[in-house]
Design a protein around this motif. Structure first.
Motif, mmCIF file in Angstrom:
data_model
loop_
_atom_site.group_PDB
_atom_site.id
_atom_site.type_symbol
_atom_site.label_atom_id
_atom_site.label_comp_id
_atom_site.label_asym_id
_atom_site.label_seq_id
_atom_site.Cartn_x
_atom_site.Cartn_y
_atom_site.Cartn_z
ATOM 1 N N GLN A 3 10.303 -8.047 0.462
ATOM 2 C CA GLN A 3 10.180 -6.780 -0.251
ATOM 3 C C GLN A 3 8.812 -6.167 0.047
ATOM 4 O O GLN A 3 7.939 -6.816 0.611
ATOM 5 N N GLY A 4 8.633 -4.912 -0.342
ATOM 6 C CA GLY A 4 7.363 -4.253 -0.071
ATOM 7 C C GLY A 4 7.008 -3.244 -1.138
ATOM 8 O O GLY A 4 7.850 -2.836 -1.943
ATOM 9 N N TRP A 5 5.757 -2.867 -1.162
ATOM 10 C CA TRP A 5 5.245 -1.849 -2.065
ATOM 11 C C TRP A 5 4.333 -0.908 -1.289
ATOM 12 O O TRP A 5 3.598 -1.342 -0.415
ATOM 13 N N ILE A 6 4.388 0.352 -1.641
ATOM 14 C CA ILE A 6 3.390 1.320 -1.209
ATOM 15 C C ILE A 6 2.532 1.553 -2.442
ATOM 16 O O ILE A 6 3.039 1.565 -3.568
ATOM 17 N N ALA A 26 0.377 -7.415 -6.508
ATOM 18 C CA ALA A 26 -0.641 -7.962 -7.416
ATOM 19 C C ALA A 26 -1.764 -8.643 -6.636
ATOM 20 O O ALA A 26 -2.949 -8.436 -6.914
ATOM 21 N N HIS A 27 -1.397 -9.428 -5.634
ATOM 22 C CA HIS A 27 -2.396 -10.141 -4.827
ATOM 23 C C HIS A 27 -3.264 -9.160 -4.035
ATOM 24 O O HIS A 27 -4.493 -9.294 -3.986
ATOM 25 N N ARG A 28 -2.626 -8.177 -3.430
ATOM 26 C CA ARG A 28 -3.358 -7.210 -2.607
ATOM 27 C C ARG A 28 -4.329 -6.386 -3.452
ATOM 28 O O ARG A 28 -5.471 -6.152 -3.053
ATOM 29 N N ILE A 29 -3.901 -5.964 -4.625
ATOM 30 C CA ILE A 29 -4.778 -5.181 -5.489
ATOM 31 C C ILE A 29 -5.956 -6.024 -5.940
ATOM 32 O O ILE A 29 -7.098 -5.542 -5.996
ATOM 33 N N GLU A 30 -5.713 -7.286 -6.230
ATOM 34 C CA GLU A 30 -6.815 -8.184 -6.609
ATOM 35 C C GLU A 30 -7.824 -8.308 -5.466
ATOM 36 O O GLU A 30 -9.039 -8.313 -5.696
ATOM 37 N N GLN A 31 -7.339 -8.371 -4.224
ATOM 38 C CA GLN A 31 -8.245 -8.408 -3.065
ATOM 39 C C GLN A 31 -9.107 -7.143 -3.014
ATOM 40 O O GLN A 31 -10.312 -7.221 -2.773
ATOM 41 N N HIS A 32 -8.493 -5.990 -3.230
ATOM 42 C CA HIS A 32 -9.250 -4.735 -3.242
ATOM 43 C C HIS A 32 -10.283 -4.743 -4.367
ATOM 44 O O HIS A 32 -11.442 -4.376 -4.168
ATOM 45 N N SER A 91 -3.410 -1.400 -12.296
ATOM 46 C CA SER A 91 -3.542 -2.784 -11.834
ATOM 47 C C SER A 91 -3.508 -3.763 -12.997
ATOM 48 O O SER A 91 -3.088 -4.911 -12.829
ATOM 49 N N PHE A 92 -3.912 -3.312 -14.177
ATOM 50 C CA PHE A 92 -3.918 -4.210 -15.332
ATOM 51 C C PHE A 92 -2.511 -4.488 -15.862
ATOM 52 O O PHE A 92 -2.315 -5.385 -16.668
ATOM 53 N N GLU A 93 -1.540 -3.728 -15.377
ATOM 54 C CA GLU A 93 -0.152 -3.918 -15.801
ATOM 55 C C GLU A 93 0.629 -4.819 -14.845
ATOM 56 O O GLU A 93 1.779 -5.130 -15.105
ATOM 57 N N LEU A 94 -0.013 -5.214 -13.739
ATOM 58 C CA LEU A 94 0.665 -6.073 -12.764
ATOM 59 C C LEU A 94 0.578 -7.516 -13.220
ATOM 60 O O LEU A 94 -0.375 -7.926 -13.857
ATOM 61 N N SER A 95 1.578 -8.303 -12.817
ATOM 62 C CA SER A 95 1.523 -9.729 -13.081
ATOM 63 C C SER A 95 1.606 -10.476 -11.768
ATOM 64 O O SER A 95 2.323 -10.075 -10.867
#
Length: 96
Positions: A3-6, A26-32, A91-95
């Motif tokens: 699956q993917g997200w933009i 979630a992982h990618r946003i945490e990296q940013h 981002s705070f709503e991602l798990s």
């Protein structure tokens, strides 16, 4: 099939915008957020997730990302404000 997200990141309301694609949002946003993604997002401090869209297929997400990167700024802002008029950091709503 992956699956993917933009997603769209910014540094503030109506600030600099970045469009990215990933298979693990979630992982990618945490990296940013931790500044571990060198380049444009790190240089401009883009850590606020203001918009995202899920795709069942990563290939479809990548194709849409290419289209959206050619959009003018006003269209991107319209997209964000339709879903997130307050420009909240989603981002705070991602798990994980």
């Amino acid at each position: 099939m992956k699956q993917g997200w933009i997603y769209i990141l910014t540094n503030k309301r109506n600030g600099t915008l970045y469009i990215g694609v990933t298979s693990n949002l979630a992982h990618r946003i945490e990296q940013h957020r931790q500044g571990r993604v060198a380049g444009f997002t790190q240089r401009y401090g883009l850590k606020m997730l203001v918009w995202h869209q899920h795709f069942d297929n990563l290939h479809d997400a990548r194709r849409r990302e290419v289209q959206m990167k050619e959009w003018n700024r006003a269209w991107k802002i319209e997209l964000i404000e339709a879903a997130n008029p307050e420009w909240r950091d989603l981002s705070f709503e991602l798990s994980n």
